[in-house]
Design a protein around this motif. Structure first.
Motif, PDB file in Angstrom:
ATOM      1  N   PHE A 158       0.801  -1.213   0.000  1.00 15.25           N
ATOM      2  CA  PHE A 158       0.000   0.000   0.000  1.00 15.25           C
ATOM      3  C   PHE A 158       0.838   1.270   0.000  1.00 15.25           C
ATOM      4  O   PHE A 158       0.293   2.372   0.076  1.00 15.25           O
ATOM      5  CB  PHE A 158      -0.991  -0.041   1.169  1.00 15.25           C
ATOM      6  N   ASN A 159       2.146   1.102  -0.106  1.00 10.37           N
ATOM      7  CA  ASN A 159       3.020   2.238  -0.355  1.00 10.37           C
ATOM      8  C   ASN A 159       3.295   2.422  -1.843  1.00 10.37           C
ATOM      9  O   ASN A 159       3.965   3.382  -2.238  1.00 10.37           O
ATOM     10  CB  ASN A 159       4.354   2.059   0.380  1.00 10.37           C
ATOM     11  N   ARG A 160       2.792   1.492  -2.670  1.00 11.18           N
ATOM     12  CA  ARG A 160       2.988   1.565  -4.122  1.00 11.18           C
ATOM     13  C   ARG A 160       1.653   1.294  -4.823  1.00 11.18           C
ATOM     14  O   ARG A 160       1.475   0.276  -5.491  1.00 11.18           O
ATOM     15  CB  ARG A 160       4.052   0.569  -4.579  1.00 11.18           C
ATOM     16  N   VAL A 161       0.732   2.222  -4.653  1.00 12.56           N
ATOM     17  CA  VAL A 161      -0.586   2.113  -5.266  1.00 12.56           C
ATOM     18  C   VAL A 161      -0.641   3.023  -6.489  1.00 12.56           C
ATOM     19  O   VAL A 161      -0.376   4.224  -6.395  1.00 12.56           O
ATOM     20  CB  VAL A 161      -1.699   2.490  -4.279  1.00 12.56           C
ATOM     21  N   TYR A 162      -0.966   2.441  -7.628  1.00 11.64           N
ATOM     22  CA  TYR A 162      -1.088   3.177  -8.880  1.00 11.64           C
ATOM     23  C   TYR A 162      -2.557   3.257  -9.296  1.00 11.64           C
ATOM     24  O   TYR A 162      -3.321   2.308  -9.074  1.00 11.64           O
ATOM     25  CB  TYR A 162      -0.319   2.487 -10.002  1.00 11.64           C
ATOM     26  N   LEU A 163      -2.920   4.359  -9.918  1.00 11.15           N
ATOM     27  CA  LEU A 163      -4.211   4.480 -10.584  1.00 11.15           C
ATOM     28  C   LEU A 163      -3.955   4.504 -12.080  1.00 11.15           C
ATOM     29  O   LEU A 163      -2.988   5.120 -12.538  1.00 11.15           O
ATOM     30  CB  LEU A 163      -4.925   5.771 -10.178  1.00 11.15           C
ATOM     31  N   GLY A 164      -4.819   3.849 -12.856  1.00 11.40           N
ATOM     32  CA  GLY A 164      -4.623   3.822 -14.302  1.00 11.40           C
ATOM     33  C   GLY A 164      -5.927   3.691 -15.046  1.00 11.40           C
ATOM     34  O   GLY A 164      -6.956   3.308 -14.477  1.00 11.40           O
ATOM     35  N   GLY A 165      -5.877   4.016 -16.331  1.00 12.38           N
ATOM     36  CA  GLY A 165      -7.047   3.863 -17.169  1.00 12.38           C
ATOM     37  C   GLY A 165      -6.750   4.295 -18.583  1.00 12.38           C
ATOM     38  O   GLY A 165      -5.702   4.883 -18.861  1.00 12.38           O
ATOM     39  N   ASP A 166      -7.668   3.982 -19.485  1.00 13.19           N
ATOM     40  CA  ASP A 166      -7.539   4.392 -20.873  1.00 13.19           C
ATOM     41  C   ASP A 166      -8.766   5.200 -21.262  1.00 13.19           C
ATOM     42  O   ASP A 166      -9.882   4.904 -20.831  1.00 13.19           O
ATOM     43  CB  ASP A 166      -7.402   3.180 -21.794  1.00 13.19           C
ATOM     44  N   TYR A 192       0.759   6.454  -5.332  1.00 15.69           N
ATOM     45  CA  TYR A 192       2.172   6.560  -5.705  1.00 15.69           C
ATOM     46  C   TYR A 192       2.349   7.008  -7.159  1.00 15.69           C
ATOM     47  O   TYR A 192       3.217   7.829  -7.469  1.00 15.69           O
ATOM     48  CB  TYR A 192       2.862   5.213  -5.492  1.00 15.69           C
ATOM     49  N   GLY A 193       1.527   6.472  -8.061  1.00 21.55           N
ATOM     50  CA  GLY A 193       1.699   6.791  -9.469  1.00 21.55           C
ATOM     51  C   GLY A 193       0.386   6.799 -10.223  1.00 21.55           C
ATOM     52  O   GLY A 193      -0.621   6.242  -9.777  1.00 21.55           O
ATOM     53  N   ALA A 308       1.406  -2.134 -30.109  1.00 20.00           N
ATOM     54  CA  ALA A 308       0.608  -2.357 -28.904  1.00 20.00           C
ATOM     55  C   ALA A 308       1.418  -3.110 -27.858  1.00 20.00           C
ATOM     56  O   ALA A 308       1.381  -2.775 -26.666  1.00 20.00           O
ATOM     57  CB  ALA A 308      -0.664  -3.125 -29.249  1.00 20.00           C
ATOM     58  N   GLN A 309       2.154  -4.111 -28.279  1.00 15.63           N
ATOM     59  CA  GLN A 309       2.967  -4.878 -27.339  1.00 15.63           C
ATOM     60  C   GLN A 309       4.102  -4.032 -26.762  1.00 15.63           C
ATOM     61  O   GLN A 309       4.438  -4.151 -25.579  1.00 15.63           O
ATOM     62  CB  GLN A 309       3.526  -6.117 -28.039  1.00 15.63           C
ATOM     63  N   ASP A 310       4.676  -3.157 -27.582  1.00 17.11           N
ATOM     64  CA  ASP A 310       5.713  -2.257 -27.076  1.00 17.11           C
ATOM     65  C   ASP A 310       5.142  -1.298 -26.038  1.00 17.11           C
ATOM     66  O   ASP A 310       5.801  -0.977 -25.037  1.00 17.11           O
ATOM     67  CB  ASP A 310       6.328  -1.455 -28.228  1.00 17.11           C
ATOM     68  N   MET A 311       3.908  -0.842 -26.277  1.00 17.82           N
ATOM     69  CA  MET A 311       3.272   0.061 -25.320  1.00 17.82           C
ATOM     70  C   MET A 311       3.039  -0.629 -23.983  1.00 17.82           C
ATOM     71  O   MET A 311       3.281  -0.059 -22.915  1.00 17.82           O
ATOM     72  CB  MET A 311       1.944   0.569 -25.874  1.00 17.82           C
ATOM     73  N   VAL A 312       2.570  -1.866 -24.029  1.00 15.40           N
ATOM     74  CA  VAL A 312       2.339  -2.620 -22.791  1.00 15.40           C
ATOM     75  C   VAL A 312       3.652  -2.816 -22.041  1.00 15.40           C
ATOM     76  O   VAL A 312       3.706  -2.675 -20.816  1.00 15.40           O
ATOM     77  CB  VAL A 312       1.670  -3.974 -23.093  1.00 15.40           C
ATOM     78  N   LYS A 313       4.721  -3.126 -22.768  1.00 13.17           N
ATOM     79  CA  LYS A 313       6.031  -3.298 -22.126  1.00 13.17           C
ATOM     80  C   LYS A 313       6.489  -2.009 -21.449  1.00 13.17           C
ATOM     81  O   LYS A 313       7.029  -2.034 -20.335  1.00 13.17           O
ATOM     82  CB  LYS A 313       7.061  -3.750 -23.163  1.00 13.17           C
ATOM     83  N   ARG A 314       6.277  -0.882 -22.122  1.00 17.50           N
ATOM     84  CA  ARG A 314       6.685   0.408 -21.560  1.00 17.50           C
ATOM     85  C   ARG A 314       5.872   0.728 -20.307  1.00 17.50           C
ATOM     86  O   ARG A 314       6.411   1.199 -19.300  1.00 17.50           O
ATOM     87  CB  ARG A 314       6.502   1.494 -22.616  1.00 17.50           C
ATOM     88  N   LEU A 315       4.586   0.467 -20.383  1.00 17.45           N
ATOM     89  CA  LEU A 315       3.710   0.699 -19.223  1.00 17.45           C
ATOM     90  C   LEU A 315       4.095  -0.216 -18.073  1.00 17.45           C
ATOM     91  O   LEU A 315       4.162   0.223 -16.912  1.00 17.45           O
ATOM     92  CB  LEU A 315       2.251   0.466 -19.647  1.00 17.45           C
ATOM     93  N   ALA A 316       4.342  -1.477 -18.373  1.00 18.88           N
ATOM     94  CA  ALA A 316       4.706  -2.443 -17.334  1.00 18.88           C
ATOM     95  C   ALA A 316       6.028  -2.054 -16.669  1.00 18.88           C
ATOM     96  O   ALA A 316       6.187  -2.197 -15.444  1.00 18.88           O
ATOM     97  CB  ALA A 316       4.817  -3.842 -17.934  1.00 18.88           C
ATOM     98  N   ALA A 317       6.966  -1.532 -17.453  1.00 22.49           N
ATOM     99  CA  ALA A 317       8.231  -1.100 -16.891  1.00 22.49           C
ATOM    100  C   ALA A 317       8.047   0.061 -15.926  1.00 22.49           C
ATOM    101  O   ALA A 317       8.746   0.177 -14.910  1.00 22.49           O
ATOM    102  CB  ALA A 317       9.188  -0.709 -18.010  1.00 22.49           C
ATOM    103  N   PHE A 318       7.091   0.931 -16.226  1.00 23.77           N
ATOM    104  CA  PHE A 318       6.792   2.056 -15.337  1.00 23.77           C
ATOM    105  C   PHE A 318       6.242   1.563 -14.012  1.00 23.77           C
ATOM    106  O   PHE A 318       6.511   2.151 -12.953  1.00 23.77           O
ATOM    107  CB  PHE A 318       5.789   3.000 -16.022  1.00 23.77           C
ATOM    108  N   LEU A 319       5.452   0.490 -14.046  1.00 18.70           N
ATOM    109  CA  LEU A 319       4.818  -0.030 -12.830  1.00 18.70           C
ATOM    110  C   LEU A 319       5.757  -0.868 -11.980  1.00 18.70           C
ATOM    111  O   LEU A 319       5.512  -1.061 -10.785  1.00 18.70           O
ATOM    112  CB  LEU A 319       3.602  -0.874 -13.200  1.00 18.70           C
ATOM    113  N   CYS A 320       6.809  -1.388 -12.555  1.00 21.11           N
ATOM    114  CA  CYS A 320       7.705  -2.284 -11.824  1.00 21.11           C
ATOM    115  C   CYS A 320       8.458  -1.544 -10.711  1.00 21.11           C
ATOM    116  O   CYS A 320       8.811  -0.384 -10.873  1.00 21.11           O
ATOM    117  CB  CYS A 320       8.720  -2.918 -12.768  1.00 21.11           C
TER     118      CYS A 320
END
Length: 320
Positions: A158-166, A192-193, A308-320
């Motif tokens: 709960f120190n790393r809670v992200y909100l997201g959406g499209d 957090y993000g 699309a797959q590159d975008m998901v990878k970039r997003l996932a890297a941000f969340l890691c």
């Protein structure tokens, strides 16, 4: 006006949906339902559907690495797109997208099913989304007033809670981060993000290369789903740059990721949003990612494509 099925039409948002006099709503763009994977799938991600309140539900995702350990993982609270009036976390488009993000980023995801307009006009979607976020935050307390989920209790950081959406979901995520800067979340949980993919912002003033023709459906959609919006298309919920809107420096998070697509009619405001946040005095980290040659929601409709797959990878890297 009478439709081909001989029922009287009282209103419509062409080409998205139609409302009949008997109260029924015909949606033309809802994608097929996808069941959860309580035993895992090819990615190893587990998923299940839960009820938060009688009116609000969600699909929860648990990555493979956490399924048999007590590892604490970031939490992504996700709000789906669809103009506030179509789609759901349980559609195949949303499910495979979130499943992929969870698999690649190793986060827990809570994909929120808020109520849709026109049966439930705005601001109900915002209210439902805030209630869902407060439910997530309740897992960070010792209170027993709400039914808690064991995945979040055991694995949630709960120190790393992200909100997201499209699209409209990104609009909701932004507004939830703004509200969290004003109202306290349970357990004093902090965001957090923030991850915004092709965010749905609009307004009466044209930005950059925007055109009135491209903006017409965006304007019509907003007034259809929120007919009582004070200020209309310049309401702060849809136009965070309008006069009198809360300062963007109040966004309650430390990191911001915004993805835009070069051929998307929402592109100009997504870029402007990043610059406005930077200039507001907000102290966090801003990451703008632009996908060339693609239009709105391309990552859903061409999910297996390289971009699309590159975008998901970039997003996932941000969340890691």
């Amino acid at each position: 006006m009478v439709s081909s099925n001989n029922k009287e039409v009282v209103s419509e948002l062409s080409p998205i949906l139609r409302v009949y006099k008997d109260g029924t709503v015909e949606r033309f763009f809802n994608s097929p339902h996808a069941p959860p994977s309580p035993l895992g799938n090819t990615t190893g991600v587990l998923s299940k559907d839960i009820a938060i309140t009688p009116d609000i539900s969600a699909r929860l995702y648990l990555p493979k690495l956490a399924s048999s350990a007590n590892e604490k993982l970031p939490i992504l609270v996700y709000f789906h797109g669809g103009g506030f009036c179509i789609e759901s976390p349980f559609s195949i488009l949303c499910h495979r997208y979130i499943n992929s993000i969870v698999s690649q980023s190793n986060v827990i995801a809570v994909s929120v099913d808020y109520r849709l307009a026109p049966e439930h006009p705005l601001p109900i979607a915002y209210q439902d989304s805030w209630a869902a976020l407060q439910w997530v935050a309740s897992h960070n307390t010792t209170t027993k007033t709400t039914k808690k989920d064991p995945w979040l209790i055991r694995h949630g950081d709960f120190n790393r809670v992200y909100l997201g959406g499209d699209s409209s979901g990104a609009n909701i995520a932004h507004n939830m981060a703004m509200q969290a800067g004003i109202e306290t979340l349970h357990g004093d949980m902090k965001i957090y993000g923030l991850v915004l993919c092709q965010p749905y912002f609009c307004g009466s003033k044209l930005f950059g290369n925007e055109s009135l023709v491209e903006k017409r459906l965006l304007h019509e959609t907003w007034m259809f789903v929120y007919p009582d919006a004070k200020g209309g298309i310049d309401n702060p919920m849809i136009n965070p740059f309008a006069y009198g809107s809360p300062r963007l420096s109040q966004i309650q998070c430390h990191r911001l990721f915004v993805c835009v697509a070069s051929k998307d009619e929402l592109r100009e405001r997504g870029v402007y949003y990043c610059n406005a946040v930077k200039e507001s005095g907000w102290k966090g980290e801003v990451d703008l990612y632009e996908v060339e040659g693609e239009g709105h929601a391309f990552h859903f409709f061409d999910f297996d494509g390289e971009k699309a797959q590159d975008m998901v990878k970039r997003l996932a890297a941000f969340l890691c």
